[in-house]
Design an enzyme around this catalytic site. Structure first.
Site, PDB file in Angstrom:
ATOM      1  N   SER A 274       0.830  -1.212   0.000  1.00  0.00           N
ATOM      2  CA  SER A 274       0.000   0.000   0.000  1.00  0.00           C
ATOM      3  C   SER A 274       0.863   1.259   0.000  1.00  0.00           C
ATOM      4  O   SER A 274       1.944   1.278   0.582  1.00  0.00           O
ATOM      5  CB  SER A 274      -0.881  -0.011   1.257  1.00  0.00           C
ATOM      6  OG  SER A 274      -1.358   1.278   1.543  1.00  0.00           O
TER       7      SER A 274
ATOM      8  N   LYS B  46      -9.057  -1.264  -8.544  1.00  0.00           N
ATOM      9  CA  LYS B  46      -9.651  -1.898  -7.364  1.00  0.00           C
ATOM     10  C   LYS B  46     -10.704  -0.987  -6.740  1.00  0.00           C
ATOM     11  O   LYS B  46     -10.416   0.185  -6.444  1.00  0.00           O
ATOM     12  CB  LYS B  46      -8.536  -2.175  -6.345  1.00  0.00           C
ATOM     13  CG  LYS B  46      -9.012  -2.628  -4.981  1.00  0.00           C
ATOM     14  CD  LYS B  46      -7.831  -3.000  -4.118  1.00  0.00           C
ATOM     15  CE  LYS B  46      -8.161  -3.164  -2.681  1.00  0.00           C
ATOM     16  NZ  LYS B  46      -8.514  -1.923  -1.986  1.00  0.00           N
TER      17      LYS B  46
ATOM     18  N   THR C 188      -6.437   2.217  -6.585  1.00  0.00           N
ATOM     19  CA  THR C 188      -7.645   2.094  -5.767  1.00  0.00           C
ATOM     20  C   THR C 188      -8.572   3.251  -6.113  1.00  0.00           C
ATOM     21  O   THR C 188      -8.221   4.420  -5.904  1.00  0.00           O
ATOM     22  CB  THR C 188      -7.267   2.101  -4.274  1.00  0.00           C
ATOM     23  OG1 THR C 188      -6.402   0.988  -4.057  1.00  0.00           O
ATOM     24  CG2 THR C 188      -8.492   1.968  -3.386  1.00  0.00           C
TER      25      THR C 188
ATOM     26  N   HIS D  11     -13.944  -2.190  -0.474  1.00  0.00           N
ATOM     27  CA  HIS D  11     -12.858  -1.778   0.422  1.00  0.00           C
ATOM     28  C   HIS D  11     -13.013  -2.448   1.801  1.00  0.00           C
ATOM     29  O   HIS D  11     -12.712  -1.863   2.841  1.00  0.00           O
ATOM     30  CB  HIS D  11     -12.858  -0.247   0.569  1.00  0.00           C
ATOM     31  CG  HIS D  11     -11.505   0.374   0.712  1.00  0.00           C
ATOM     32  ND1 HIS D  11     -10.858   1.018  -0.305  1.00  0.00           N
ATOM     33  CD2 HIS D  11     -10.660   0.459   1.772  1.00  0.00           C
ATOM     34  CE1 HIS D  11      -9.684   1.485   0.123  1.00  0.00           C
ATOM     35  NE2 HIS D  11      -9.539   1.152   1.379  1.00  0.00           N
TER      36      HIS D  11
ATOM     37  N   TYR E 167      -3.301   5.477  -4.396  1.00  0.00           N
ATOM     38  CA  TYR E 167      -4.617   6.107  -4.348  1.00  0.00           C
ATOM     39  C   TYR E 167      -4.664   7.154  -5.452  1.00  0.00           C
ATOM     40  O   TYR E 167      -3.646   7.529  -6.028  1.00  0.00           O
ATOM     41  CB  TYR E 167      -4.821   6.772  -2.987  1.00  0.00           C
ATOM     42  CG  TYR E 167      -5.195   5.786  -1.909  1.00  0.00           C
ATOM     43  CD1 TYR E 167      -6.395   5.092  -1.995  1.00  0.00           C
ATOM     44  CD2 TYR E 167      -4.365   5.552  -0.825  1.00  0.00           C
ATOM     45  CE1 TYR E 167      -6.750   4.182  -1.018  1.00  0.00           C
ATOM     46  CE2 TYR E 167      -4.718   4.642   0.159  1.00  0.00           C
ATOM     47  CZ  TYR E 167      -5.921   3.963   0.061  1.00  0.00           C
ATOM     48  OH  TYR E 167      -6.285   3.064   1.013  1.00  0.00           O
TER      49      TYR E 167
HETATM   50  C1  FNR Z   1      -7.447  -1.789   3.766  1.00  0.00           C
HETATM   51  N1  FNR Z   1      -7.676  -1.626   2.400  1.00  0.00           N
HETATM   52  C2  FNR Z   1      -6.838  -0.814   1.673  1.00  0.00           C
HETATM   53  N2  FNR Z   1      -6.978  -0.720   0.312  1.00  0.00           N
HETATM   54  C3  FNR Z   1      -6.128   0.021  -0.409  1.00  0.00           C
HETATM   55  O1  FNR Z   1      -6.262   0.078  -1.622  1.00  0.00           O
HETATM   56  N3  FNR Z   1      -5.116   0.707   0.201  1.00  0.00           N
HETATM   57  C4  FNR Z   1      -4.922   0.687   1.549  1.00  0.00           C
HETATM   58  O2  FNR Z   1      -3.996   1.299   2.063  1.00  0.00           O
HETATM   59  C5  FNR Z   1      -5.828  -0.081   2.317  1.00  0.00           C
HETATM   60  N4  FNR Z   1      -5.719  -0.125   3.672  1.00  0.00           N
HETATM   61  C6  FNR Z   1      -6.460  -1.002   4.407  1.00  0.00           C
HETATM   62  C7  FNR Z   1      -6.228  -1.166   5.765  1.00  0.00           C
HETATM   63  C8  FNR Z   1      -6.926  -2.131   6.471  1.00  0.00           C
HETATM   64  C9  FNR Z   1      -6.631  -2.334   7.927  1.00  0.00           C
HETATM   65  C10 FNR Z   1      -7.896  -2.930   5.840  1.00  0.00           C
HETATM   66  C11 FNR Z   1      -8.640  -4.000   6.588  1.00  0.00           C
HETATM   67  C12 FNR Z   1      -8.144  -2.757   4.503  1.00  0.00           C
HETATM   68  C13 FNR Z   1      -8.682  -2.449   1.713  1.00  0.00           C
HETATM   69  C14 FNR Z   1      -8.080  -3.789   1.285  1.00  0.00           C
HETATM   70  O3  FNR Z   1      -7.169  -3.625   0.247  1.00  0.00           O
HETATM   71  C15 FNR Z   1      -9.159  -4.766   0.825  1.00  0.00           C
HETATM   72  O4  FNR Z   1      -9.962  -4.163  -0.139  1.00  0.00           O
HETATM   73  C16 FNR Z   1     -10.027  -5.257   1.986  1.00  0.00           C
HETATM   74  O5  FNR Z   1      -9.250  -5.524   3.120  1.00  0.00           O
HETATM   75  C17 FNR Z   1     -10.768  -6.512   1.594  1.00  0.00           C
HETATM   76  O6  FNR Z   1     -11.624  -6.928   2.606  1.00  0.00           O
HETATM   77  P1  FNR Z   1     -11.253  -8.037   3.697  1.00  0.00           P
HETATM   78  O7  FNR Z   1     -10.515  -9.156   2.999  1.00  0.00           O
HETATM   79  O8  FNR Z   1     -10.387  -7.371   4.696  1.00  0.00           O
HETATM   80  O9  FNR Z   1     -12.573  -8.412   4.236  1.00  0.00           O
END
Ligand code: FNR
Length: 383
Positions: free
Chosen positions: A107, A252, A156, A276, A130
Site C-alpha cells: 500500500s 480496485k 484504488t 474496500h 490512491y
Molecule cells: C485496507 N484496504 C486498503 N486498500 C487500499 O487500496 N489501500 C490501503 O492502504 C488499504 N488499507 C487497508 C487497511 C486495512 C486495515 C484494511 C482491513 C483494509 C482495503 C483492502 O485492500 C481490501 O480491499 C479489503 O481488506 C478486503 O476486505 P477483507 O478481505 O479485509 O474483508
C-alpha cells in the site's frame, strides 16, 4: 502456544497481541458497519454442493493471476499501516507471500517503504496507489515502484474521500501511536509488540516521509494524504494515472456493472470487485452479491477479481465458482501477521489453501478453472 486451525484463531490471537488502536483499525468498517458485516454474512448464505465418486486424485489449487503462476489465485491486498500491526509488517507479509507463491501488494500508506520491501524479497511485488491530486508525488512514487521492479500497479478507485470509522476517531489513531495513559496501559500486556517496535526504525509512512516538507510531523502524514484525495476524479484522470505507470494495471474498488464497463474500456488488465472491506460506502452491497453481474458484463474483456469478506478457503471457492478469476484477502492475512508475524501470514495462507483444496475435493472438483455454479447452492433472490 495455542493450536491454530482457522483464520478465526489468528484473529483472536491478533486481538490479544496487538495494541487496541491497530486491532480496531483493521477490525472495523465505516459508520454502522452494515457492509462490513454483510461481506462475511453473505458468503455464509451461499452453500456448497457436495459430490462424490468423481476421482479426486491429482488435484491442484494452482492457477494464474495476470498471467503469473500462483499457488492459489489469492493475492494479498494492499493494507495501510501493516507495519503497525507488527514491526516491519510489510516486509514480513511480502516474504511470506513470496515463499508461498502468491502476489503481495504494498500500500502507499505502508510503514515499510517500497525500497524496504524490495530489499527483502527477490520476486516482483505489486504496488498500490490512491487517486491523489499531487502529480509531483504520483510521478515520484511510481518511478520508485518501477525502480524497485514492481510488476503491476493497483489503482484504488473507491477512495476519493474517506469513509469514517468511529473506532479510529475514538482511539485517536496515529502512526506511530501517541503514548497516552490509555495506550501505555494497553501496551502493558502487549510487550512483544513494543519490544519489536523499539528494535526497528520503520515507524513512519515509508512512501511519504521525505516527500512532504521536512518540518511536517511524521505522525500526521496520513492527513497530508487525506488532503490530496482527488474528489474531482473522473475516467480521464484514471486513464492518465494508468498512462503515467505504463505497465499492468488493476483497478480496485468497482461495485457496479456500469463502472466495470468503463474500467474494462480503459484497458485495465484486471478489476477488483470490492467495497474496500466495508470501510468506505456503508450500505453498499457486499462484493459477492455484485460479482455475477459484473462477471457477466466484462468477464470476457478483463480479469475480474473479488475482495471483501474472504475468511476461508470455502469463501475463495464460492467467489471463483461465481466467475472471479482470483481474489484478494486483507484482514485474513493481517490477523496472521498481528498474531505471529511472518509465520502467522504463512499460517493464514496455509489454512486458506488447505480449506480450498479440501472443499474442492468434496465438491468433486480437481481444477480451479472447472469451478462453476454447479458447485454452489444459492438462495432464491440472492443476487
Ligand atoms: C485496507 N484496504 C486498503 N486498500 C487500499 O487500496 N489501500 C490501503 O492502504 C488499504 N488499507 C487497508 C487497511 C486495512 C486495515 C484494511 C482491513 C483494509 C482495503 C483492502 O485492500 C481490501 O480491499 C479489503 O481488506 C478486503 O476486505 P477483507 O478481505 O479485509 O474483508
Amino acid at each position: 502456544m495455542p493450536v491454530i486451525t482457522s483464520i478465526a484463531d489468528l484473529k483472536r490471537l491478533h486481538k490479544r497481541r496487538t495494541p487496541k488502536m491497530f486491532y480496531d483499525y483493521a477490525e472495523s468498517g465505516s459508520y454502522t458497519e452494515q457492509t462490513f458485516r454483510e461481506n462475511t454474512e453473505d458468503f455464509a448464505q451461499i452453500r456448497l454442493n457436495q459430490r462424490i465418486a468423481r476421482d479426486m486424485t491429482g488435484r491442484t489449487t494452482k492457477s494464474t493471476m495476470l498471467g503469473q503462476e500462483v499457488a492459489m489465485p489469492v493475492a494479498l491486498a494492499p493494507v495501510g499501516l501493516t507495519g503497525m500491526q507488527r514491526a516491519d509488517g510489510e516486509i514480513k507479509a511480502a516474504k511470506a507471500a513470496e515463499k508461498f507463491g502468491v502476489p503481495y501488494t504494498l500500500s502507499t500508506m505502508s510503514i515499510c517503504s517500497i525500497e524496504d520491501v524490495a530489499e527483502n524479497v527477490s520476486e516482483p511485488f505489486w504496488f498500490q496507489i490512491y487517486t491523489l491530486t499531487d502529480d509531483d508525488y504520483n510521478k515520484r512514487v511510481l518511478e520508485r515502484a518501477r525502480a524497485a521492479g514492481c510488476s503491476a500497479l493497483v489503482i484504488t478507485v473507491d477512495l476519493q474521500l474517506l469513509g469514517q470509522r468511529h473506532k479510529d476517531l475514538k482511539n485517536g489513531l496515529t502512526a506511530p501511536p501517541k503514548f497516552t495513559p490509555a495506550v501505555l496501559a494497553d501496551l502493558a500486556t502487549k510487550w512483544r509488540w513494543g519490544i519489536e517496535m523499539l528494535q526497528t526504525k520503520r515507524r513512519f509512512f515509508g512512501n511519504i516521509v521525505g516527500h512532504v516538507d521536512s518540518a511536517a510531523d511524521p505522525a500526521s502524514l496520513s492527513s497530508w494524504t487525506a488532503e490530496k484525495f482527488d474528489q474531482s476524479l473522473n475516467w480521464d484522470r484514471i486513464k492518465q494515472l494508468m498512462d503515467m505507470w505504463g505497465g499492468k494495471v488493476i483497478l480496485k474498488g468497482i461495485l457496479s456493472e456500469e463502472d466495470a464497463e468503463m474500467a474494462a474500456a480503459t484497458g485495465a488488465d484486471a478489476i477488483v470487485v470490492s467495497n474496500h472491506g466495508g470501510r468506505q460506502l456503508d450500505g453498499a452491497l457486499s462484493s459477492i452479491r455484485m460479482l455475477p453481474k459484473i462477471v457477466n458484463a466484462v468477464g470476457d474483456k478483463t480479469e475480474v477479481w473479488l475482495d471483501s469478506g474472504i475468511r476461508s478457503g470455502q469463501d475463495v471457492l464460492k467467489a471463483l465458482a461465481l466467475g472471479a478469476k482470483g481474489v484478494m484477502i486483507g484482514r485474513a492475512y493481517v490477523y496472521g501477521l498481528g498474531a505471529m508475524g511472518e509465520p502467522g501470514v504463512t499460517k493464514a495462507l496455509e489454512v486458506i489453501q488447505k480449506e480450498l483444496d479440501t472443499s474442492m475435493a468434496l465438491c468433486g472438483e480437481r481444477r480451479i478453472e472447472n469451478l462453476g455454479r454447479d458447485d454452489l447452492l444459492i438462495p432464491n433472490g440472492f443476487f
